[in-house]
Design a protein around this motif. Structure first.
Motif, short mmCIF file in Angstrom:
data_model
loop_
_atom_site.label_atom_id
_atom_site.label_comp_id
_atom_site.label_asym_id
_atom_site.label_seq_id
_atom_site.Cartn_x
_atom_site.Cartn_y
_atom_site.Cartn_z
N ALA A 356 -24.86 15.41 -15.77
CA ALA A 356 -24.29 16.43 -16.64
C ALA A 356 -25.37 17.37 -17.15
O ALA A 356 -25.09 18.30 -17.88
CB ALA A 356 -23.59 15.77 -17.81
N VAL B 21 -10.56 13.42 -12.91
CA VAL B 21 -11.33 12.58 -11.98
C VAL B 21 -10.71 11.18 -11.95
O VAL B 21 -10.42 10.64 -10.88
CB VAL B 21 -12.81 12.50 -12.39
CG1 VAL B 21 -13.57 11.58 -11.45
CG2 VAL B 21 -13.43 13.90 -12.38
N GLU B 40 -14.11 7.49 -1.37
CA GLU B 40 -14.82 8.63 -0.81
C GLU B 40 -15.83 9.17 -1.82
O GLU B 40 -15.72 8.92 -3.01
CB GLU B 40 -13.82 9.76 -0.52
CG GLU B 40 -13.01 9.56 0.72
CD GLU B 40 -11.92 10.62 0.79
OE1 GLU B 40 -12.11 11.70 0.18
OE2 GLU B 40 -10.90 10.35 1.43
N SER B 41 -16.73 9.96 -1.27
CA SER B 41 -17.66 10.64 -2.15
C SER B 41 -16.89 11.57 -3.08
O SER B 41 -16.00 12.28 -2.62
CB SER B 41 -18.65 11.45 -1.31
OG SER B 41 -19.57 12.07 -2.15
N GLY B 42 -17.20 11.51 -4.37
CA GLY B 42 -16.51 12.38 -5.32
C GLY B 42 -15.21 11.79 -5.82
O GLY B 42 -14.49 12.42 -6.59
N GLY B 44 -14.86 9.34 -7.89
CA GLY B 44 -14.94 8.95 -9.30
C GLY B 44 -15.51 7.57 -9.52
O GLY B 44 -15.40 7.03 -10.62
N LYS B 45 -16.16 6.97 -8.51
CA LYS B 45 -16.69 5.63 -8.65
C LYS B 45 -17.78 5.58 -9.73
O LYS B 45 -17.74 4.74 -10.63
CB LYS B 45 -17.27 5.15 -7.30
CG LYS B 45 -16.31 5.23 -6.14
CD LYS B 45 -16.96 4.80 -4.85
CE LYS B 45 -18.08 5.68 -4.37
NZ LYS B 45 -17.67 7.03 -3.92
N THR B 47 -18.31 7.67 -12.07
CA THR B 47 -17.71 8.00 -13.36
C THR B 47 -17.11 6.75 -14.00
O THR B 47 -17.30 6.49 -15.19
CB THR B 47 -16.62 9.07 -13.17
OG1 THR B 47 -17.20 10.20 -12.52
CG2 THR B 47 -16.02 9.49 -14.49
N1 LIG Z 1 -20.97 16.06 -15.48
C1 LIG Z 1 -20.02 16.48 -14.66
N2 LIG Z 1 -19.44 17.66 -14.86
C2 LIG Z 1 -18.43 18.10 -14.07
N3 LIG Z 1 -17.96 17.43 -13.04
C3 LIG Z 1 -18.49 16.21 -12.79
C4 LIG Z 1 -19.54 15.68 -13.57
N4 LIG Z 1 -19.85 14.46 -13.08
C5 LIG Z 1 -19.02 14.25 -12.01
N5 LIG Z 1 -18.23 15.31 -11.84
C6 LIG Z 1 -17.19 15.41 -10.82
O1 LIG Z 1 -16.36 14.29 -10.91
C7 LIG Z 1 -16.01 13.83 -9.62
C8 LIG Z 1 -16.38 12.37 -9.48
O2 LIG Z 1 -17.77 12.22 -9.50
P1 LIG Z 1 -18.47 10.83 -9.29
O3 LIG Z 1 -19.95 11.02 -9.46
O4 LIG Z 1 -17.83 9.80 -10.13
O5 LIG Z 1 -18.14 10.55 -7.76
P2 LIG Z 1 -18.55 9.31 -6.89
O6 LIG Z 1 -17.31 8.66 -6.47
O7 LIG Z 1 -19.58 8.49 -7.56
O8 LIG Z 1 -19.18 10.03 -5.61
P3 LIG Z 1 -20.44 9.57 -4.72
O9 LIG Z 1 -19.90 8.52 -3.79
O10 LIG Z 1 -20.79 10.77 -3.97
O11 LIG Z 1 -21.50 9.08 -5.63
C9 LIG Z 1 -16.74 14.71 -8.64
O12 LIG Z 1 -15.83 15.63 -8.13
C10 LIG Z 1 -17.79 15.40 -9.45
O13 LIG Z 1 -17.96 16.69 -8.97
#
Ligand SMILES: Nc1ncnc2c1ncn2[C@@H]1O[C@H](COP(=O)(O)OP(=O)(O)OP(=O)(O)O)[C@@H](O)[C@H]1O
Ligand SMILES: [Mg+2]
Lengths: 798, 218
Positions: A356, B21, B40-42, B44-45, B47
């Motif tokens: 963030a 998310v 998948e990537s993105g 929300g894991k 998060t």
């Molecule tokens: N600080 C933030 N501000 C805005 N959007 C965010 C922020 N953090 C994450 N996102 C968005 O939230 C969604 C989930 O992000 P997250 O990092 O949880 O994905 P992930 O499943 O861990 O992906 P990866 O496998 O690539 O690590 C993504 O679309 C990302 O762009």
């Protein structure tokens, strides 16, 4: 948990001692700068106050014999019995002609200044009374060696060729038992005591004189030093701010990890704040010590300056006052607090999750920039309004503050604009990268550059002020101390005889005729002048009508001093009433530096018709052979030596001493610049670590590390040159405010401003050298960065 | 039940307005249980792990750890939970560069006040770090650094370990080594583990497998 947190925070410094050093050194230097200037200022002031409290002739009203030069001891006793608080003084010359010493005997118990000139602390009252030594400075003591049988004590604060001792010792050494020369009146006298005429009809009272002039000039000097102190403080704050900001920047990632592992934010902030407090105290102690050393090195010159210039006795020895310790530590802690607040707030606001972060950080930066610009514009606008409509000394300092802070805040924006212009014009790809990269560096360097801007501006401003002060004052001394010898008579008869005696021995006799008067509704003095070659040749006027001296000599016009002109809103051509029937046009305005009140000068004949009862008791004598005239006056005419003042000597001394003021200013200038240079060094060094990710791609794409190092050095030079270009006009504006606004508000006269392009060029070179020196090592380090470190940048990329 | 997540929602406000998310996550994890989180990537894991770890705050919903709702806690209380009950193995919060390996391993345990020299040494030995204790993180390879992070999380004796692609940067065989060491140690300490991974093979080694799709668990 606290201990674990502290050990983690501390481990950063242990692993990066250089960063710790720069932080502590930054704090120490800022404190040193401040406390050094304060120390010089405070010590000079304290010593001046002590000197003012001595029996200095000008400070107190005195009783003098109306005829002759002696007062009987019985008269003194009668006055004391009647309740008059008077202190007896006997004085006379001792030693062979040519190396004569003025021996002054005082009674330490009744002298209003207490022990007076020996108040420097080396001698206490019982010692003075029991051992009855003679005090003199080293040179004078050497002359007295073997000449007198009393013990000699060296006291550097005593005026040249003067020795001070107990009254009985003096009477014995002078062979003047039972005789006194004058009586000093304590400022507070009991009410209801009998009138002087009833007890001692043959004494006349002479009002305190000269003291206020000296005080006013000294004040002006101190005010300017105070301004310098404030400036150095501002420079110091910027440096501390930079140091602390970087210390936080470097530990950003660690702070985030600490929090993720469960260190509460509040605890973390408290820990960081206490850590800073400790560092501030350490830096403060080092800084005060350093400031003391600087001041001690500088002080003899300052002391000499004040002593010679203003007749004030300044103790040459620097005392380490508790107040400095407190104020030095307070400044260090306060400066750290001011500087750290922002950094701590940004830590508190910093999002825990780095994902963030970048965007939030970018918007934060942009917002700070906007606020900075708005504040800067507001401050500069306020400064402009203050110039136009402000009044009063507080306004003057407010104006200074607005101008300097406003300009400092504007600097990064101005520099960014300049760099943008350069980048637009750049042709080669390396040049484009260079300018763009320099722009990107700007935020990290801006605090250091602001410090450089302020340091440079302070240097330009203060040296302009001091040089202008000197030029003005030299001219002023030439015009005011034109007469080689000044004499004062004790009675009208003696004055007449003196004038007749001196006339054939001198080229001009200039009576000093004056009365107190109310001119244009203001308290002032009216002078009668014998207009002759001395006035025509020596007096420079700030403004004058054609044939000014002819019309004044003819009694058709008059001169006023600048104070009266400014306060009454008069100038050349305006009319001034000086008597019930007498209104004359102003033909000229003269500078009257150091005089608190207004003055008007008319010709001697006109003065005599206006005030026939006033006759001159003091005269200026023009001669080519001051020594011969002095001898003739004492030996043939019988004038006491105390009534003769050899102004040529004082003038030469004053001028020599003014040169030394320069040494002090120059030293302070170099100090301020080195501190600013250090700030740049510190920022560059810290930035160097964070710069690897920006430089690694350029390196990977084929730029050698050597070339990168060279460009790094060049960047420092470019930024220093641009900053210097901004500092020059700011410094001149600063000088103008000091001379034309602050001084006028404080003292009623305006110091003319002179410009010294050569000095500025030298200063500019200094700044450049400082920037180069500061950049040299970080650039070298960069040029030698192991490729592995550059590669890591890519390894860590995800 | 150690962890109880109910109707958890989180959205980020971007340039195109608010982007959901997590759209209502419900899950339970028992003490000592191991759980793989894929998606998948993105999707929300990360998060979700951040929310469970109290590193970020949810928009709505409930996260109960050992009966305590961490969504209702303030920053200081959440810090206390992280310190004493949770171990994190994220790439973001890597090691403290100015502390040596021994100090890094002991760090969270010291913060939590559960430091025990013996078990820390055992951990270091088990992870093959015994000869590196006096070194600093920059002198270690990526896999070694990852093992230090694992040791650090385990040394604090947490009830729940959150791991976000702990072996994502490692080659296949090193990843397998590190992973088996970690699973063995987690089993020893009896902590529960939630691990994000892209590798179906790793997911297969875990007790349970959850898949995140379009903000919902499947
Ligand atoms: N600080 C933030 N501000 C805005 N959007 C965010 C922020 N953090 C994450 N996102 C968005 O939230 C969604 C989930 O992000 P997250 O990092 O949880 O994905 P992930 O499943 O861990 O992906 P990866 O496998 O690539 O690590 C993504 O679309 C990302 O762009
Ligand atoms: Mg992720």
């Amino acid at each position: 948990m606290t201990a674990t947190g502290l050990s983690a925070l501390w481990s950063h410094w242990r692993r990066n001692p250089l960063q710790l050093f720069t932080l502590v050194a930054g704090l120490a230097l800022a404190t040193a700068l401040w406390s050094g200037v304060q120390a010089v200022n405070a010590e000079a002031r304290a010593s001046y106050d002590a000197a003012a409290a001595t029996l200095g002739e000008g400070q107190y009203d005195q009783l003098l014999p109306a005829v002759g030069s002696d007062i009987a001891q019985e008269t003194f006793i009668a006055l004391r019995r009647a309740g008059w608080l008077v202190g007896p003084v006997v004085e006379g010359q001792i030693g062979p002609a040519g190396t004569q010493v003025r021996l002054v005997g005082i009674d330490p118990l009744t002298a209003p200044g207490g022990l007076g000139p020996v108040g420097g602390g080396s001698m206490d009252l019982p010692q003075f009374l029991s051992e009855q030594p003679v005090f003199a400075n080293a040179a004078t003591a050497a002359k007295l060696e073997g000449l007198i049988d009393a013990p000699l004590v060296i006291e550097p604060t005593i005026a040249p060729d003067t020795a001070i001792t107990d009254i009985f010792v003096a009477q014995r050494l002078l062979g003047a038992q039972g005789r006194l020369n004058r009586l000093i009146l304590a400022p507070e006298q009991p009410v209801g005591r009998p009138a002087l005429e009833n007890i001692a009809p043959d004494l006349t009272r002479r009002a305190a004189q000269g003291g206020s002039d000296v005080g006013r000039l000294t004040d002006s000097f101190h005010l300017n030093l105070t301004a310098f102190g404030l400036l150095s403080f501002a420079v110091g704050i910027f440096i501390v701010h930079g140091a602390i900001g970087l210390a936080f920047e470097q530990r950003r990632a660690m702070v985030r990890t600490l929090r993720a592992l469960g260190m509460p934010l509040r605890r973390l902030i408290v820990l960081m704040a206490s850590e800073l407090l400790v560092l501030a105290l350490i830096g403060g102690v080092l800084g005060v010590s350093l400031g003391y050393i600087v001041a001690a090195t500088l002080l003899p010159d300052v002391a000499a300056t004040l002593k010679g210039l203003y007749g004030a006795q300044v103790s040459g020895a620097l005392q380490l006052r508790p107040a400095w310790w407190l104020s030095g530590l307070a400044i260090s802690v306060l400066g750290t607090a001011i500087a750290a607040t922002g950094a701590l707030i940004s830590v508190a606001r910093m999002p825990l999750l780095a994902s963030a972060q970048p965007r939030a950080w970018a918007t934060y930066r942009a917002r700070v920039r906007q606020i900075q610009m708005a504040v800067s514009v507001a401050l500069l606008a306020t400064a402009l309004i203050l110039v136009l409509v402000g009044e009063g000394l507080v306004m003057g300092f407010g104006l200074l503050a607005c101008l300097l802070i406003g300009a400092a805040l504007a600097l990064p924006l101005v520099l960014d604009g300049m760099l943008w212009l350069a980048s637009v014009r750049a042709r080669s790809v390396v040049a484009q990268w260079f300018w763009a990269d320099t722009r990107q560096q700007l935020p990290g360097l801006s605090l250091a550059l602001m410090a450089l801007l302020l340091a440079m501006a302070a240097n330009v401003g203060v040296s302009t002020m001091v040089s202008s002060f000197r030029l003005t004052f030299t001219g002023f001394l030439d015009q005011r101390l034109a007469s080689e010898i000044y004499v004062s008579a004790q009675s009208v008869q003696q004055a007449r005889a003196l004038e007749a005696f001196a006339a054939p021995l001198t080229s001009e006799v200039l009576p000093l005729l004056s009365v107190e008067a109310t001119l244009a509704g203001l308290p002032a003095e009216l002078y009668g002048a014998r207009i002759g070659a001395t006035y025509r040749d020596n007096w420079g006027l700030l403004a004058a009508a054609p044939n000014v001296w002819d019309s004044v000599a003819a009694g058709d016009a008059l001169l006023v001093n600048e104070q009266l002109a400014r306060r009454a809103g008069l100038w050349v051509g305006d009319d001034l009433r000086i008597g019930p029937q007498t209104v004359l046009p102003i033909a000229g305005v003269f500078g009257d530096y150091g005089n608190p009140i207004g003055q008007a000068i008319v010709s001697e004949p006109l003065f005599s018709t206006l005030h026939p009862q006033v006759t001159a008791l003091r005269f200026g004598l023009r001669t080519d052979d001051a020594e011969a005239l002095r001898n003739a006056l004492t030996d043939d005419f019988g004038l006491p030596a105390g009534n003769i003042t050899d102004q040529a000597q004082i003038k030469a001394f004053s001028l020599a001493v003014f040169e030394r003021t320069f040494t002090v200013t120059a030293a302070l200038n170099v100090l301020t610049l080195s501190v600013a240079g250090f700030a740049i060094f510190m920022s560059l060094l810290t930035l160097a670590g964070m710069r690897l990710p920006q430089l690694a791609p350029a390196w990977a794409l084929g730029m050698t590390r050597r070339r990168l190092g060279q460009l790094e050095l060049m960047r420092a030079v470019v930024l220093a040159v641009l900053t210097t270009a901004c500092a020059l006009p700011l410094g001149l504006a600063l000088a103008w405010v000091l001379l034309a606004v602050v001084n006028v508000e404080a003292f009623g006269w305006r110091l003319p401003m002179y410009v010294f392009p050569r000095d500025y060029a030298v200063l500019g070179l200094f700044a450049l050298a400082a920037a180069l020196l500061a950049a040299a090592w970080p650039a070298r380090r960069l040029a030698r960065t192991p490729p592995a470190d550059l590669l890591k940048v890519f390894a860590n990329e995800r | 039940m150690l962890l109880h997540v109910k109707h958890l929602k989180k959205s980020y406000s971007g340039a195109e307005g608010s982007v959901p998310v997590l759209r209502g996550i419900d899950m339970e994890v028992a003490a000592g249980e191991t759980l793989a989180l894929t998606g998948e990537s993105g999707s929300g894991k990360s998060t979700l792990l951040h929310l469970i770890g109290g590193l970020d705050t949810a928009d709505s919903g409930l996260i109960e750890l050992d009966g305590q709702d961490i969504t209702a806690m303030d920053d200081t209380q959440r810090a206390a939970v992280r310190r004493t009950r949770i171990g994190i193995i994220f790439q973001q919060f890597n090691l403290i560069p100015s502390l040596d390996i021994a100090a890094n391993i002991a760090f969270q345990a010291r913060l939590a006040g559960t430091y025990d020299v013996g078990s820390t040494d055992d951990l270091a030995k088990a992870l093959g770090l015994a000869t590196h204790l006096r070194k600093y993180p920059e002198q270690l390879s990526g896999g070694q650094q990852q093992r230090v992070a694992i040791a650090r999380a385990l040394a604090a004796r947490p009830q729940l370990i959150l791991a976000d692609e702990p072996t994502g940067n490692l080659d296949e065989s090193t990843a397998a080594d590190v992973m088996s060491q970690m699973l063995a140690l987690v089993a020893q300490t009896g902590a529960a583990l939630i691990m994000v991974t892209h590798s179906p093979r790793l997911a297969g080694q875990m007790g349970r497998h959850l898949h995140l799709r379009q903000g919902l668990l499947a």
